[in-house]
Design a protein around this motif. Structure first.
Motif, PDB file in Angstrom:
ATOM      1  N   SER A 101      -4.580 -16.243  23.232  1.00 15.80           N
ATOM      2  CA  SER A 101      -5.006 -15.217  24.177  1.00 15.80           C
ATOM      3  C   SER A 101      -4.209 -15.240  25.470  1.00 15.80           C
ATOM      4  CB  SER A 101      -6.497 -15.398  24.499  1.00 15.80           C
ATOM      5  OG  SER A 101      -6.721 -16.683  25.069  1.00 15.80           O
ATOM      6  N   SER A 102      -3.305 -16.198  25.630  1.00 13.71           N
ATOM      7  CA  SER A 102      -2.494 -16.286  26.846  1.00 13.71           C
ATOM      8  C   SER A 102      -1.015 -16.220  26.491  1.00 13.71           C
ATOM      9  CB  SER A 102      -2.795 -17.588  27.596  1.00 13.71           C
ATOM     10  OG  SER A 102      -2.436 -18.712  26.795  1.00 13.71           O
ATOM     11  N   TRP A 103      -0.185 -16.159  27.504  1.00 11.55           N
ATOM     12  CA  TRP A 103       1.251 -16.158  27.290  1.00 11.55           C
ATOM     13  C   TRP A 103       1.919 -16.897  28.436  1.00 11.55           C
ATOM     14  CZ3 TRP A 103       4.448 -13.272  30.704  1.00 11.55           C
ATOM     15  CH2 TRP A 103       3.768 -12.411  31.577  1.00 11.55           C
ATOM     16  N   THR A 104       3.158 -17.293  28.218  1.00  9.21           N
ATOM     17  CA  THR A 104       3.888 -18.058  29.227  1.00  9.21           C
ATOM     18  C   THR A 104       5.151 -17.322  29.642  1.00  9.21           C
ATOM     19  OG1 THR A 104       5.134 -19.306  27.567  1.00  9.21           O
ATOM     20  CG2 THR A 104       3.036 -20.252  28.337  1.00  9.21           C
ATOM     21  N   GLY A 105       5.513 -17.497  30.894  1.00  7.42           N
ATOM     22  CA  GLY A 105       6.758 -16.948  31.415  1.00  7.42           C
ATOM     23  C   GLY A 105       7.582 -18.061  32.028  1.00  7.42           C
ATOM     24  N   THR A 106       8.881 -18.047  31.796  1.00 12.02           N
ATOM     25  CA  THR A 106       9.761 -19.129  32.259  1.00 12.02           C
ATOM     26  C   THR A 106      10.952 -18.551  33.011  1.00 12.02           C
ATOM     27  OG1 THR A 106       9.144 -20.538  30.395  1.00 12.02           O
ATOM     28  CG2 THR A 106      11.195 -21.076  31.545  1.00 12.02           C
ATOM     29  N   TYR A 107      11.230 -19.124  34.173  1.00  8.68           N
ATOM     30  CA  TYR A 107      12.406 -18.757  34.955  1.00  8.68           C
ATOM     31  C   TYR A 107      13.362 -19.939  34.999  1.00  8.68           C
ATOM     32  CZ  TYR A 107      10.650 -14.336  36.846  1.00  8.68           C
ATOM     33  OH  TYR A 107      10.207 -13.036  36.985  1.00  8.68           O
ATOM     34  N   THR A 108      14.566 -19.761  34.476  1.00 11.27           N
ATOM     35  CA  THR A 108      15.598 -20.790  34.539  1.00 11.27           C
ATOM     36  C   THR A 108      16.572 -20.432  35.653  1.00 11.27           C
ATOM     37  OG1 THR A 108      15.436 -21.212  32.159  1.00 11.27           O
ATOM     38  CG2 THR A 108      17.429 -21.976  33.291  1.00 11.27           C
ATOM     39  N   THR A 145      12.369 -26.213  34.008  1.00  7.48           N
ATOM     40  CA  THR A 145      12.371 -24.866  34.585  1.00  7.48           C
ATOM     41  C   THR A 145      10.950 -24.436  34.933  1.00  7.48           C
ATOM     42  OG1 THR A 145      12.231 -23.898  32.369  1.00  7.48           O
ATOM     43  CG2 THR A 145      14.408 -24.198  33.303  1.00  7.48           C
ATOM     44  N   TYR A 146      10.837 -23.679  35.993  1.00  2.00           N
ATOM     45  CA  TYR A 146       9.509 -23.227  36.423  1.00  2.00           C
ATOM     46  C   TYR A 146       8.878 -22.360  35.331  1.00  2.00           C
ATOM     47  CZ  TYR A 146       5.855 -20.571  38.730  1.00  2.00           C
ATOM     48  OH  TYR A 146       4.635 -19.992  39.031  1.00  2.00           O
ATOM     49  N   THR A 147       7.643 -22.706  34.944  1.00  2.76           N
ATOM     50  CA  THR A 147       6.929 -22.010  33.873  1.00  2.76           C
ATOM     51  C   THR A 147       5.497 -21.740  34.302  1.00  2.76           C
ATOM     52  OG1 THR A 147       8.279 -23.116  32.177  1.00  2.76           O
ATOM     53  CG2 THR A 147       6.205 -22.109  31.452  1.00  2.76           C
ATOM     54  N   PHE A 148       5.043 -20.529  34.065  1.00  2.00           N
ATOM     55  CA  PHE A 148       3.636 -20.203  34.352  1.00  2.00           C
ATOM     56  C   PHE A 148       2.939 -19.743  33.088  1.00  2.00           C
ATOM     57  CE2 PHE A 148       5.911 -16.178  35.098  1.00  2.00           C
ATOM     58  CZ  PHE A 148       5.150 -15.266  34.381  1.00  2.00           C
ATOM     59  N   THR A 149       1.642 -19.996  33.032  1.00  2.00           N
ATOM     60  CA  THR A 149       0.773 -19.497  31.973  1.00  2.00           C
ATOM     61  C   THR A 149      -0.071 -18.384  32.561  1.00  2.00           C
ATOM     62  OG1 THR A 149       0.679 -21.681  30.932  1.00  2.00           O
ATOM     63  CG2 THR A 149      -1.020 -20.085  30.295  1.00  2.00           C
ATOM     64  N   ALA A 150      -0.187 -17.290  31.831  1.00  2.00           N
ATOM     65  CA  ALA A 150      -0.859 -16.116  32.369  1.00  2.00           C
ATOM     66  C   ALA A 150      -1.835 -15.521  31.368  1.00  2.00           C
ATOM     67  CB  ALA A 150       0.165 -15.058  32.773  1.00  2.00           C
ATOM     68  N   SER A 151      -2.830 -14.823  31.913  1.00  2.00           N
ATOM     69  CA  SER A 151      -3.746 -14.019  31.118  1.00  2.00           C
ATOM     70  C   SER A 151      -3.458 -12.551  31.381  1.00  2.00           C
ATOM     71  CB  SER A 151      -5.203 -14.339  31.483  1.00  2.00           C
ATOM     72  OG  SER A 151      -5.454 -14.003  32.843  1.00  2.00           O
ATOM     73  N   GLY A 152      -3.876 -11.702  30.435  1.00  2.00           N
ATOM     74  CA  GLY A 152      -3.594 -10.284  30.581  1.00  2.00           C
ATOM     75  C   GLY A 152      -2.474  -9.858  29.662  1.00  2.00           C
ATOM     76  N   PRO A 153      -2.177  -8.574  29.641  1.00  2.00           N
ATOM     77  CA  PRO A 153      -1.144  -8.060  28.730  1.00  2.00           C
ATOM     78  C   PRO A 153       0.232  -8.635  29.041  1.00  2.00           C
ATOM     79  CG  PRO A 153      -1.787  -6.381  30.313  1.00  2.00           C
ATOM     80  CD  PRO A 153      -2.755  -7.488  30.483  1.00  2.00           C
ATOM     81  N   PRO A 154       0.937  -9.177  28.021  1.00  2.07           N
ATOM     82  CA  PRO A 154       2.272  -9.730  28.266  1.00  2.07           C
ATOM     83  C   PRO A 154       3.222  -8.646  28.783  1.00  2.07           C
ATOM     84  CG  PRO A 154       1.442 -10.397  26.117  1.00  2.07           C
ATOM     85  CD  PRO A 154       0.529  -9.327  26.615  1.00  2.07           C
TER      86      PRO A 154
END
Length: 340
Positions: free
Chosen positions: A39-46, A106-115
């Motif tokens: 139900s979640s997704w992750t975003g990564t900035y390198t 690398t900075y990574t966040f976990t998020a809720s809501g539509p990817p």
């Protein structure tokens, strides 16, 4: 392009653009990737360093897609204001070596809501792809809001943004900034009466990127040289176009072209009786009959938009000037009864 003269309160149009400074290429860039898990997704900035020297310290900025909230993060911390995120590194990945990157830390966040992909990426205040920032567009609708003998107030429509929001506007004269404002209006001061000037207006974003100047201003009839009180000359038509006539009960159209002995209207232009401006009798028998009631007004200066005709005997036809304000506004009292 030639700029037409606009007398002041001394003002002319808006002139030539100011040169813009070349933008330096950013040292750091950043790449984004995402993946979904349940139900979640992750975003990564390198963060990457394309230069030959290490860079110590970096900050990421981006805007989350609508409906997305960060629930967790690793290899850095962030502060969130609405959808805007400012992320900082941990102590162990704050330095990016020459030609290196923050991978694997690398900075990574976990998020809720539509990817989705965040927008407005910045690294150390520069675009993440290192391309030059696109400045705001030129302001439009530049016009004169007010003018006196020594100042002119300009207003305009807000400039459209590009990479960064508009933070301020500059008014330029001969390439130099003569006024700045955080709003869509500014007043230029220290001007000389009845002197022609040229101005441009440009927008600047929060990073200092200046856009192209506005189009030239084309002045109207009301921007004429100021009189001694610093006000433009007033025509009878101005009572109508300004809306003042509809608010008046009586218009007293008075002039001083009276013969002090015969108490009749004088003809032509006559000078004062003495050269002393403080003489209380200086104005006796002086006046300009042509300017006050003998002049024929062209259609552009007529209340009804009709030019005066000279009528019989070369006189101006009755009712072509101030008398036109009788309907539907106020009656007009004429202090000199010579009109026929």
């Amino acid at each position: 392009m030639a700029t037409p003269a606009l007398a002041l309160a001394g003002l002319t149009g808006l002139g030539a653009p100011a040169a813009q400074a070349a933008q330096a290429v950013a040292a750091l860039t950043a790449q984004f990737s995402s993946s979904r898990s349940g139900s979640s997704w992750t975003g990564t900035y390198t963060v990457k360093n394309g230069t030959a020297a290490a860079v110590n310290g970096w900050t990421l900025e981006f805007d989350l897609p609508a409906g997305v909230k960060i629930t967790d993060e690793t290899y850095g911390t962030s502060t969130v204001s609405g959808s805007h995120v400012v992320a900082s590194p941990a102590y162990y990945n704050s330095t990016v070596s020459a030609g290196g990157s923050t991978y694997p830390y690398t900075y990574t966040f976990t998020a809720s809501g539509p990817p989705g992909t965040p927008t407005g990426w910045l690294v150390n205040g520069d675009k993440c792809d290192s391309s030059p920032a696109v400045p705001p567009h030129a302001p439009t609708g530049v016009t004169v809001a007010d003018a006196t003998a020594h100042t002119v107030s300009l207003r305009w429509t807000a400039a459209a943004i590009e990479d960064f929001p508009v933070a301020s506007y500059d008014v330029l004269r001969a390439g130099a900034v003569v006024a700045s404002s955080a709003t869509t209006g500014a007043t230029v001061q220290g001007l000389s009466p009845a002197t022609a000037y040229q101005f441009t207006v440009r927008a600047k974003d929060g990073r200092g990127n200046a856009g192209e100047p506005s189009a030239e201003l084309r002045p109207g009839d009301r921007h004429r040289p100021a009189d001694r009180a610093g006000r433009p000359p007033l025509l009878v038509k101005n009572l109508h176009t300004s809306g003042a006539a509809a608010k008046l009960d009586v218009v007293n159209y008075a002039f001083g072209n009276l013969d002090p002995k015969n108490l009749t209207c004088l003809n032509g232009v006559t000078k004062g009786t003495t050269a002393d401006p403080e003489d209380p009798s200086q104005g006796d028998g002086a006046g300009d009959a042509e300017a006050d009631y003998g002049r024929a007004f062209p259609a552009a200066q007529s209340v009804k938009g009709q030019a005066d005709d000279r009528g019989r005997g070369g006189r101006r036809s009755r009712g072509r000037g101030p008398g036109q304000l009788r309907a539907p506004a106020a009656p007009v009292l004429m202090t000199c009864p010579a009109l026929s």
